[in-house]
Design a protein around this motif. Structure first.
Motif: not given
Length: 229
Positions: A178-187, A216-222
Motif C-alpha cells: 500500500l502507498n502511505a498517501d492512499d486513502d484508507q478505503e484502498v486498504a 487497525d483498518v477495520m477499527d478505523e472504519v468502524r
C-alpha cells in the motif's frame, strides 16, 4: 560530493539544519554518500526535534506542512518513525505529511525485516531477537540496504525451508504493498481482495515505511462510521 564533505565537518546540530535546506533529490543523493554515523546524526537530530517541529508546523497551512516533510528521503522518514517512542509515532505520522484519512496515519513501524542475503537460519535468529515487539510475525519483509521493499514472506515458508537456504531463494518478487498517501478505503479493498492480516506500507519510491494490519483498518472504519452516524 561537495555537500557530503561539508556535512562531514559540521556539528550534529548544523548537519540537521543544512540537510533540511536541501531539495528532496539533492537530500537523497547527499544522504547516500554520508557515513553511517553522519546518517544517524541527521535522523536522530530530526527525531529529537519532532515535538518542537510539531509546534512550529501547527501554525502552517496543511499544504505547506505536507510539503515540508515530503522533502525527506523515504529512508529518513522510515527511520524517524522507528526512533520515536510509541506514543509519539502518531505525531510523527502527522508530521510526515500523511493526509488525515490516509493509510500512513494507521501504519506501525513494528515489523520484522530481513535482507535477501540472509540464510534461513540467520533469519530465524533475527526474528527471535527483534520480533518480540512486532505487530505480527505471520509475515516477514525483505528489503535491500536502502529499505526498498523486495518481497514479503509468510513465516511458514521460512520455517519449512532448509537452514542453509538464502532468503533470496525463497523470494518471487510478487507482493502487495500500500502507498502511505492512499486513502484508507484502498486498504479495506486490498485486505478483502488478498486475504491478508497485514500489508506493507511504502512511499512513492518503494521504501518500506511500516505495516498496517486488518484489525487497525477495520477499527478505523468502524470509528469513522460511528462519527458519521
Amino acid at each position: 560530493v561537495q555537500l557530503s564533505t561539508i556535512i562531514e565537518h559540521l556539528s550534529k546540530h548544523d548537519r540537521v539544519v543544512l540537510f533540511r535546506l536541501l531539495s528532496r533529490a539533492l537530500a537523497k543523493q547527499t544522504f547516500q554518500r554520508l557515513s553511517r554515523n553522519e546518517r544517524e546524526d541527521i535522523i536522530e537530530g530530526l527525531a529529537e526535534n519532532a515535538q518542537s517541529l510539531a509546534a512550529l508546523l501547527n501554525d502552517l497551512d496543511p499544504d505547506d506542512r505536507t510539503a515540508f516533510f515530503e522533502e525527506l528521503p523515504g529512508e529518513v522518514s522510515q527511520r524517524l518513525v522507528q526512533l520515536l517512542p510509541a506514543e509519539k509515532q502518531e505525531v510523527a505520522n502527522r508530521l510526515l505529511g500523511f493526509p488525515e484519512d490516509s493509510i500512513g496515519r494507521l501504519m506501525t513501524p513494528e515489523f520484522v525485516a530481513v535482507r535477501p542475503q540472509y540464510t534461513v537460519q540467520k533469519t530465524l535468529e533475527h526474528i527471535r531477537r527483534y520480533g518480540r515487539d512486532s505487530e505480527t510475525l505471520n509475515v516477514i519483509y525483505v528489503v535491500d540496504e536502502r529499505w526498498k521493499l523486495i518481497d514479503d514472506l509468510r513465516i511458514k515458508e521460512i520455517i519449512l525451508a532448509a537452514p542453509e537456504q538464502s532468503i533470496a531463494e525463497l523470494c518471487d518478487g510478487r507482493f502487495i504493498a500500500l502507498n502511505a498517501d492512499d486513502d484508507q478505503e484502498v486498504a479495506v479493498k486490498a485486505f478483502k481482495d488478498h486475504d491478508r492480516i497485514a500489508l506493507p506500507v511504502t512511499d512513492t519510491d518503494g521504501i518500506l515505511l511500516g505495516i498496517v494490519t486488518v484489525d487497525d483498518v477495520m477499527d478505523e472504519v468502524r470509528e469513522q462510521s460511528e462519527r458519521d452516524y
